[in-house]
Write a protein that holds these residues in place. Sequence first.
Motif, short mmCIF file in Angstrom:
data_model
loop_
_atom_site.label_atom_id
_atom_site.label_comp_id
_atom_site.label_asym_id
_atom_site.label_seq_id
_atom_site.Cartn_x
_atom_site.Cartn_y
_atom_site.Cartn_z
N ASN A 97 80.99 55.87 34.26
CA ASN A 97 82.20 55.07 34.47
C ASN A 97 83.38 55.61 33.68
O ASN A 97 84.52 55.61 34.17
CB ASN A 97 81.94 53.60 34.09
CG ASN A 97 81.29 52.82 35.21
OD1 ASN A 97 81.58 53.04 36.38
ND2 ASN A 97 80.41 51.90 34.86
N ILE A 98 83.13 56.05 32.44
CA ILE A 98 84.20 56.63 31.64
C ILE A 98 84.70 57.93 32.26
O ILE A 98 85.90 58.21 32.31
CB ILE A 98 83.73 56.85 30.19
CG1 ILE A 98 83.53 55.51 29.48
CG2 ILE A 98 84.74 57.70 29.41
CD1 ILE A 98 82.97 55.64 28.08
N PHE A 99 83.77 58.74 32.75
CA PHE A 99 84.13 60.05 33.28
C PHE A 99 84.84 59.95 34.63
O PHE A 99 85.76 60.73 34.91
CB PHE A 99 82.87 60.92 33.41
CG PHE A 99 83.16 62.35 33.74
CD1 PHE A 99 83.58 63.24 32.76
CD2 PHE A 99 83.02 62.82 35.04
CE1 PHE A 99 83.85 64.56 33.06
CE2 PHE A 99 83.29 64.14 35.36
CZ PHE A 99 83.70 65.01 34.37
N PHE A 100 84.43 59.00 35.47
CA PHE A 100 85.01 58.89 36.81
C PHE A 100 85.94 57.69 36.95
O PHE A 100 87.05 57.83 37.48
CB PHE A 100 83.89 58.81 37.86
CG PHE A 100 83.09 60.06 38.00
CD1 PHE A 100 83.60 61.15 38.70
CD2 PHE A 100 81.83 60.16 37.45
CE1 PHE A 100 82.86 62.31 38.84
CE2 PHE A 100 81.07 61.32 37.58
CZ PHE A 100 81.59 62.40 38.28
N SER A 101 85.51 56.51 36.52
CA SER A 101 86.30 55.29 36.74
C SER A 101 87.51 55.22 35.82
O SER A 101 88.56 54.71 36.24
CB SER A 101 85.42 54.05 36.53
OG SER A 101 84.33 54.05 37.40
N PHE A 102 87.38 55.69 34.59
CA PHE A 102 88.51 55.58 33.65
C PHE A 102 89.71 56.42 34.07
O PHE A 102 90.85 55.94 34.04
CB PHE A 102 88.05 55.95 32.24
CG PHE A 102 89.15 55.89 31.22
CD1 PHE A 102 89.59 54.66 30.74
CD2 PHE A 102 89.76 57.04 30.75
CE1 PHE A 102 90.61 54.59 29.81
CE2 PHE A 102 90.77 56.97 29.83
CZ PHE A 102 91.21 55.75 29.34
N PRO A 103 89.54 57.69 34.47
CA PRO A 103 90.73 58.48 34.86
C PRO A 103 91.30 58.11 36.22
O PRO A 103 92.44 58.47 36.52
CB PRO A 103 90.21 59.93 34.88
CG PRO A 103 88.81 59.90 34.45
CD PRO A 103 88.33 58.49 34.51
N ALA A 104 90.53 57.40 37.05
CA ALA A 104 90.99 57.11 38.41
C ALA A 104 92.31 56.34 38.44
O ALA A 104 93.23 56.72 39.19
CB ALA A 104 89.90 56.34 39.18
N PRO A 105 92.49 55.25 37.65
CA PRO A 105 93.79 54.56 37.67
C PRO A 105 94.94 55.43 37.17
O PRO A 105 96.07 55.29 37.64
CB PRO A 105 93.56 53.35 36.75
CG PRO A 105 92.10 53.18 36.68
CD PRO A 105 91.51 54.53 36.81
N LYS A 186 86.96 48.71 43.20
CA LYS A 186 87.37 47.35 42.83
C LYS A 186 88.47 47.32 41.77
O LYS A 186 89.37 46.47 41.83
CB LYS A 186 86.16 46.56 42.32
CG LYS A 186 86.42 45.08 42.08
CD LYS A 186 85.15 44.37 41.69
CE LYS A 186 85.36 42.85 41.60
NZ LYS A 186 86.31 42.46 40.56
N GLU A 187 88.44 48.23 40.82
CA GLU A 187 89.32 48.11 39.66
C GLU A 187 90.41 49.16 39.57
O GLU A 187 91.24 49.09 38.67
CB GLU A 187 88.47 48.18 38.37
CG GLU A 187 87.43 47.09 38.27
CD GLU A 187 88.01 45.69 38.23
OE1 GLU A 187 89.23 45.56 37.94
OE2 GLU A 187 87.28 44.73 38.51
N ILE A 188 90.44 50.14 40.47
CA ILE A 188 91.43 51.20 40.34
C ILE A 188 92.86 50.67 40.46
O ILE A 188 93.77 51.09 39.73
CB ILE A 188 91.17 52.32 41.38
CG1 ILE A 188 92.11 53.49 41.14
CG2 ILE A 188 91.30 51.78 42.80
CD1 ILE A 188 91.81 54.69 42.00
N GLY A 189 93.07 49.71 41.36
CA GLY A 189 94.41 49.17 41.54
C GLY A 189 94.87 48.34 40.36
O GLY A 189 96.03 48.43 39.93
N GLY A 191 93.86 48.59 37.20
CA GLY A 191 94.14 49.46 36.06
C GLY A 191 95.43 50.22 36.21
O GLY A 191 96.07 50.58 35.21
N THR A 192 95.85 50.45 37.45
CA THR A 192 97.09 51.19 37.69
C THR A 192 98.30 50.43 37.19
O THR A 192 99.32 51.03 36.81
CB THR A 192 97.23 51.49 39.20
OG1 THR A 192 96.07 52.19 39.64
CG2 THR A 192 98.45 52.32 39.49
#
Length: 315
Positions: A97-105, A186-189, A191-192
């Motif tokens: 999640n840190i490697f993929f989900s964190f940088p996504a936003p 679910k969370e990319i938007g 976090g943006t």
Amino acid sequence: METTIKKVPKTKEQWGSFLNHFKQNKWLYILTIPGIIYFAVFRYAPMYGLIIAFKDYVPFLGIADSPWVGTQNFMDFFNNPDFFRILWNTLMIAFLNIFFSFPAPIFLALLLNELRNKLFQRTIQTFVYVPHFLSWTIVVSLWHILFNIDHGAITQFIASLTGVEIDFLSDPQWFRPMIVMQSIWKEIGWGTIIYLAALSGVDQEQYEAAIMDGAGRFRRVWHITLPAIRSTIIIMLIMRIGSILSTGFDQIFLMTNQLNRTVADVFDTYVYMMGITNGAYSYSTAVGLFKSIVGIILVLCTNKLAKRFGESGLY
């Protein structure tokens, strides 16, 4: 003639300064009262129950009268054969999640920031915000509809292209990728929002000067945009690392089944299983307390490391 000046103690000066500040901003302090009550009742008061982690808690005896066992519950957990499996599963999901989900936003915020058509930008923002307001129950239900091996739309489409039916929902190899994809969708938007707010404070004259110097779009992003939001990224990373052992109960629990349980069991679901299902209240409390202590240590260490590299950190 000598005059003596009476020195006011520092504590009295500070107290007087606080009273003056309180009088000037009394309504702001009054507005904090509901928040203080909420944290006192629902956050700090329940901490008294943590004492059962050091006891053999019996509901009929109560917290005070239950026998004291010290660190026995922690020793039982560390010596349990499931400990390293659960720790590995939790860390794997957290790091993915840190490697993929964190940088996504961050990446999405940079893309949206480059859009010049404001109407199109707001439309995209609206679409990516919506999934955040859906519960994990709805998200997992959508995933079951799309990836069901019998009649899932995506599963059937992939099978028609490759000729191989993949059981995305039950295959242990696909459990972690599915969790990461759900988290990003679910969370990319949501976090943006934070990064777009940080980008709004970037001085536009820097971009104009960079354009005059011949800097392309990529160089402007690399040398102006990213350094401007670096402190925000560091703070969000510290907060993410602090919850590294909290992978989320709802999502993992709803995606777990008998076929993928070997890679799906994490600390959150393990606490539920041992505490609620098996009634081992003291043991499950010890597991939860261990997870919280590790989170606090990680926040302190990460914050100190960020300050060593010149960042402001959380405090």
